[in-house]
Scaffold this active site. Structure first.
Site, PDB file in Angstrom:
ATOM      1  N   THR A  95       0.867  -1.200  -0.052  1.00  0.00           N
ATOM      2  CA  THR A  95      -0.169   0.126  -0.069  1.00  0.00           C
ATOM      3  C   THR A  95       0.958   1.465   0.146  1.00  0.00           C
ATOM      4  OG1 THR A  95      -1.745  -1.468   1.198  1.00  0.00           O
ATOM      5  CG2 THR A  95      -1.815   0.953   1.250  1.00  0.00           C
ATOM      6  N   LYS A 171      -6.809   1.139  -3.425  1.00  0.00           N
ATOM      7  CA  LYS A 171      -6.557   0.235  -2.192  1.00  0.00           C
ATOM      8  C   LYS A 171      -6.581   1.495  -0.772  1.00  0.00           C
ATOM      9  CE  LYS A 171      -5.362  -2.053   1.375  1.00  0.00           C
ATOM     10  NZ  LYS A 171      -3.938  -2.647   1.517  1.00  0.00           N
ATOM     11  N   LYS A 240      -0.427   6.460   7.857  1.00  0.00           N
ATOM     12  CA  LYS A 240       0.544   6.642   6.613  1.00  0.00           C
ATOM     13  C   LYS A 240      -0.693   6.601   5.306  1.00  0.00           C
ATOM     14  CE  LYS A 240       1.860   3.269   4.750  1.00  0.00           C
ATOM     15  NZ  LYS A 240       1.255   2.206   3.813  1.00  0.00           N
TER      16      LYS A 240
END
Length: 294
Positions: A95, A171, A240
């Site tokens: 990711t 994603k 993140k």
């Protein structure tokens, strides 16, 4: 297939096990070699560098934490790109930012090499059971070449486009929505508890009726049982991903008000010392806001 796998965290080890059970030849690399022990015991081979790992493979899968980690194993004299052969495909399961994936796709193409972005949805237990949901984008012939590996690690494969950065964005959107579910469940559970309704009873009602979906079931159980102290997906990684989806949205001039709210929850969770917890720990902040006892 002859497959290389870089990144042996909780997700990578599960993915590697699935590949070995399916009969693929597997070579692995990780910064800390001890994390490879379980896969080496099952028949995987070890490579000392990403470049060495990539040589002679049909596909190289990377499952690393963030943009910096992906760059570190891809570029340079010892990077996988230097060892990737003609006809082999680099599959990024990580990711990471769409901007980085787009940049890496251009670098691969300039060297006559292939990149498919194929991030996955699912926690470590799903990776170990080959029950991930796999999202892939890239040139159709490149996806076809790695389809056996992708179908091996997941229960369903989605092909969404011919540009690798498209899967990276999907994603991030998915994780953004999960974070909103976590925040909503945390707020609802705090309200129920303040009124004398046990959070586990609230979750039982919701997940047994109109919210009978895996994301509500998994995170509802974690919230009701305060299970977020055992990280399956660490809070800094969730933070993140929130940062990356906001960056992508700003670049496309798309406001994401809820993502901004969740951003502040991650910041506060870190300030409260929850950096070592699961990302669902942001739900515990609602209990604090409501004045409920620890």
């Amino acid at each position: 297939m002859k497959i290389g796998l870089i990144g042996l965290g909780n997700m990578g080890v599960g993915i590697g096990g699935s590949l070995l059970r399916d009969g693929h030849s597997l070579t692995v690399y990780n910064r800390s070699k001890d994390k490879a022990d379980a896969l080496l015991a099952q028949g995987a081979r070890w490579a000392d560098t990403p470049r060495e790992l990539a040589q002679g493979q049909d596909a190289v899968l990377t499952m690393v934490a963030d943009d910096a980690a992906l760059l570190a194993v891809t570029r340079g004299d010892n990077g996988l790109l230097a060892g990737l052969g003609a006809g082999a495909v680099h599959v990024s399961l990580s990711t990471v930012s769409p901007a980085l994936v787009e940049q890496l796709a251009q670098e691969h193409a300039a060297q006559g090499k292939a990149l498919v972005a194929s991030p996955v949805f699912g926690r470590p237990d799903a990776a170990a059971a080959a029950k991930l949901f796999v999202v892939a984008s890239g040139k159709p012939e490149h996806i076809t070449a790695v389809r056996p590996a992708l179908e091996c690690i997941g229960q369903k494969l989605f092909e969404i486009g011919d540009q690798p950065q498209q899967a990276a964005l999907v994603k991030l959107i998915g994780n953004f929505l999960i974070s909103c579910v976590i925040e909503g469940l945390g707020e609802g559970a705090a309200l129920a508890e303040k009124a004398g309704v046990a959070p586990e009873k609230l979750i039982e009602v919701l997940t047994g009726s109109i919210f009978a979906a895996p994301v509500y079931q998994v995170y509802g159980a974690l919230i009701a049982n305060a299970g977020y102290l055992n990280p399956g997906f660490a809070l800094p990684l969730g933070q993140k991903d929130n940062r990356l989806v906001l960056q992508a949205a700003e670049g496309l001039n798309v406001p994401l008000p809820f993502a901004s709210i969740v951003r502040d929850r991650f910041v506060r969770a870190n300030a409260q010392g929850l950096a070592g917890a699961d990302w669902s720990a942001i739900a515990s902040l609602s209990r604090q806001d409501a004045g409920l006892p620890d």
